[in-house]
Design a protein around this motif. Structure first.
Motif, PDB file in Angstrom:
ATOM      1  N   UNK A 274       0.842  -1.200   0.000  1.00  0.00           N
ATOM      2  CA  UNK A 274       0.000   0.000   0.000  1.00  0.00           C
ATOM      3  C   UNK A 274       0.877   1.250   0.000  1.00  0.00           C
ATOM      4  N   UNK A 275       1.932   1.242   0.802  1.00  0.00           N
ATOM      5  CA  UNK A 275       2.863   2.377   0.809  1.00  0.00           C
ATOM      6  C   UNK A 275       3.461   2.592  -0.576  1.00  0.00           C
ATOM      7  N   UNK A 276       3.822   1.493  -1.226  1.00  0.00           N
ATOM      8  CA  UNK A 276       4.432   1.604  -2.553  1.00  0.00           C
ATOM      9  C   UNK A 276       3.423   2.108  -3.579  1.00  0.00           C
ATOM     10  N   UNK A 277       2.175   1.643  -3.483  1.00  0.00           N
ATOM     11  CA  UNK A 277       1.129   2.100  -4.410  1.00  0.00           C
ATOM     12  C   UNK A 277       0.903   3.603  -4.253  1.00  0.00           C
ATOM     13  N   UNK A 278       0.866   4.079  -3.020  1.00  0.00           N
ATOM     14  CA  UNK A 278       0.693   5.520  -2.783  1.00  0.00           C
ATOM     15  C   UNK A 278       1.853   6.308  -3.383  1.00  0.00           C
ATOM     16  N   UNK A 279       3.064   5.794  -3.210  1.00  0.00           N
ATOM     17  CA  UNK A 279       4.239   6.481  -3.745  1.00  0.00           C
ATOM     18  C   UNK A 279       4.206   6.512  -5.273  1.00  0.00           C
ATOM     19  N   UNK A 280       3.776   5.422  -5.879  1.00  0.00           N
ATOM     20  CA  UNK A 280       3.684   5.376  -7.341  1.00  0.00           C
ATOM     21  C   UNK A 280       2.654   6.377  -7.844  1.00  0.00           C
ATOM     22  N   UNK A 281       1.493   6.440  -7.171  1.00  0.00           N
ATOM     23  CA  UNK A 281       0.447   7.373  -7.583  1.00  0.00           C
ATOM     24  C   UNK A 281       0.946   8.816  -7.481  1.00  0.00           C
ATOM     25  N   UNK A 282       1.637   9.125  -6.388  1.00  0.00           N
ATOM     26  CA  UNK A 282       2.156  10.481  -6.202  1.00  0.00           C
ATOM     27  C   UNK A 282       3.195  10.811  -7.265  1.00  0.00           C
ATOM     28  N   UNK A 283       4.084   9.865  -7.534  1.00  0.00           N
ATOM     29  CA  UNK A 283       5.145  10.105  -8.511  1.00  0.00           C
ATOM     30  C   UNK A 283       4.584  10.334  -9.912  1.00  0.00           C
ATOM     31  N   UNK A 284       3.460   9.680 -10.210  1.00  0.00           N
ATOM     32  CA  UNK A 284       2.853   9.792 -11.540  1.00  0.00           C
ATOM     33  C   UNK A 284       1.773  10.865 -11.597  1.00  0.00           C
ATOM     34  N   UNK A 285       1.555  11.569 -10.467  1.00  0.00           N
ATOM     35  CA  UNK A 285       0.566  12.633 -10.438  1.00  0.00           C
ATOM     36  C   UNK A 285      -0.861  12.143 -10.592  1.00  0.00           C
ATOM     37  N   UNK A 286      -1.139  10.954 -10.066  1.00  0.00           N
ATOM     38  CA  UNK A 286      -2.456  10.344 -10.217  1.00  0.00           C
ATOM     39  C   UNK A 286      -3.263  10.444  -8.925  1.00  0.00           C
ATOM     40  N   UNK A 287      -4.570  10.611  -9.082  1.00  0.00           N
ATOM     41  CA  UNK A 287      -5.468  10.635  -7.940  1.00  0.00           C
ATOM     42  C   UNK A 287      -6.030   9.232  -7.724  1.00  0.00           C
ATOM     43  N   UNK A 288      -5.571   8.577  -6.693  1.00  0.00           N
ATOM     44  CA  UNK A 288      -6.045   7.238  -6.350  1.00  0.00           C
ATOM     45  C   UNK A 288      -5.830   7.035  -4.859  1.00  0.00           C
ATOM     46  N   UNK A 289      -6.766   6.379  -4.222  1.00  0.00           N
ATOM     47  CA  UNK A 289      -6.656   6.103  -2.786  1.00  0.00           C
ATOM     48  C   UNK A 289      -6.222   4.657  -2.577  1.00  0.00           C
ATOM     49  N   UNK A 290      -5.380   4.436  -1.587  1.00  0.00           N
ATOM     50  CA  UNK A 290      -4.941   3.085  -1.253  1.00  0.00           C
ATOM     51  C   UNK A 290      -5.027   2.895   0.251  1.00  0.00           C
ATOM     52  N   UNK A 291      -5.645   1.784   0.659  1.00  0.00           N
ATOM     53  CA  UNK A 291      -5.859   1.511   2.078  1.00  0.00           C
ATOM     54  C   UNK A 291      -5.463   0.072   2.397  1.00  0.00           C
ATOM     55  N   UNK A 292      -4.842  -0.126   3.556  1.00  0.00           N
ATOM     56  CA  UNK A 292      -4.603  -1.478   4.036  1.00  0.00           C
ATOM     57  C   UNK A 292      -5.937  -2.076   4.467  1.00  0.00           C
ATOM     58  N   UNK A 293      -6.213  -3.284   4.058  1.00  0.00           N
ATOM     59  CA  UNK A 293      -7.485  -3.898   4.413  1.00  0.00           C
ATOM     60  C   UNK A 293      -7.540  -5.354   3.994  1.00  0.00           C
ATOM     61  N   UNK A 294      -8.548  -6.026   4.492  1.00  0.00           N
ATOM     62  CA  UNK A 294      -8.717  -7.468   4.341  1.00  0.00           C
ATOM     63  C   UNK A 294      -9.859  -7.750   3.366  1.00  0.00           C
ATOM     64  N   UNK A 295      -9.605  -8.575   2.353  1.00  0.00           N
ATOM     65  CA  UNK A 295     -10.641  -8.916   1.377  1.00  0.00           C
ATOM     66  C   UNK A 295     -11.828  -9.619   2.013  1.00  0.00           C
ATOM     67  N   UNK A 296     -11.632 -10.184   3.203  1.00  0.00           N
ATOM     68  CA  UNK A 296     -12.719 -10.878   3.891  1.00  0.00           C
ATOM     69  C   UNK A 296     -13.545  -9.952   4.769  1.00  0.00           C
ATOM     70  N   UNK A 297     -13.113  -8.701   4.933  1.00  0.00           N
ATOM     71  CA  UNK A 297     -13.831  -7.710   5.748  1.00  0.00           C
ATOM     72  C   UNK A 297     -13.472  -6.323   5.217  1.00  0.00           C
ATOM     73  N   UNK A 298     -13.975  -5.989   4.050  1.00  0.00           N
ATOM     74  CA  UNK A 298     -13.591  -4.749   3.389  1.00  0.00           C
ATOM     75  C   UNK A 298     -14.082  -3.534   4.184  1.00  0.00           C
ATOM     76  N   UNK A 299     -13.229  -2.526   4.347  1.00  0.00           N
ATOM     77  CA  UNK A 299     -13.567  -1.374   5.189  1.00  0.00           C
ATOM     78  C   UNK A 299     -14.381  -0.311   4.462  1.00  0.00           C
TER      79      UNK A 299
END
Length: 273
Positions: free
Chosen positions: A83-108
């Protein structure tokens, strides 16, 4: 067995899985898989502005493709470093995207929060598939799209997992590649869908180096393979390496100095009832 013991065992399994996916360097590993991710995404034909949830998003491979198209993207993954890496990639590419740590069995997320819920080789690895199916359906709006890409038991990656499983103890969870069986998908998701399309596709693994070096890439960067090798002694590691090199070499469509292997997966596209 008491509920308390079952919960404790479930938590231990979940913690092992989280550690497995945080091992290696999945971001680096996934860069070789971008062409197949784009093919999967483009077939979905999602509308601009569509609210998309990418479950098991890793370091943002699929989510960032959608964000570049102007979609309203959220990614969720159990591995906090990804998730940290995804956020860094989005920032580096100037993209608007949210990334959250979470469990596929209990989505937040609240019920019906997304117009499309997708998971490319992600949610299939959660240990309780019935909970995953419930959550994918729950957070999708009626009439929305639910899409998955899941390795099949018969395909190349299914064979690779079978090879690895000969060397390590059972995980204690249903085989992830059951999500690649049409009948299983219908059983898990069918009641919540008004329409379901199941298509077997081929995912390209293409590397500018030999099959032996591909095994090195998986060993270094792909969490499940990384942890499998780490659990073995030197003799076991050498035997596993030999079998994996033979598997890659036997399926290689390129020359000896390059590697191209096509791995079968089941493309799941449904409409939320």
């Amino acid at each position: 067995m008491s509920n308390g013991i079952l919960v404790a065992e479930g938590n231990q399994l979940k913690n092992r899985l989280k550690a497995m996916w945080m091992a290696g360097d999945y971001d680096r590993f996934s860069r070789y898989m971008e062409s197949g991710a784009r093919e999967f995404y483009e077939r979905l034909s999602l509308a601009p502005g569509c609210r998309v949830l990418d479950v098991g998003c890793g370091s943002g491979q699929l989510a960032l493709i959608a964000a570049k198209d102007g979609l309203d993207v959220t990614g969720v993954d159990i591995a906090s470093n990804l998730i940290d890496r995804a956020r860094a990639r989005a920032q580096a590419e100037g993209l608007t995207a949210r990334f959250e740590e979470g469990d596929a069995e209990a989505l937040p997320f609240e019920d019906g929060s997304f117009d499309a819920v997708v998971s490319l080789i992600g949610a299939m690895f959660a240990p309780q598939p019935e909970l995953v199916a419930r959550e994918l359906l729950r957070v999708c709006v009626p009439g929305g799209t639910i899409a998955m890409g899941n390795w099949t038991p018969q395909g190349f990656v299914g064979q690779m997992f079978k090879t690895i499983s000969k060397f390590i103890a059972p995980s204690g969870m249903p085989s992830p590649v059951l999500w690649g069986e049409e009948s299983v998908v219908r059983e898990r998701l069918g009641a919540g869908l008004s329409d379901l399309s199941l298509t077997r596709r081929l995912y390209p693994f293409t590397y500018p180096f030999s099959p032996a070096e591909v095994v090195d890439v998986f060993r270094l960067y792909y969490g499940p393979t990384n942890r499998a090798f780490a659990s073995l002694d030197a003799e076991g590691q050498e035997r596993l390496r030999t079998e994996l090199e033979a598997l890659w070499a036997s399926h290689n469509r390129a020359g000896a100095e390059c590697t191209t292997v096509f791995a079968e997966y089941l493309e799941v596209v449904g409409i939320r009832a």
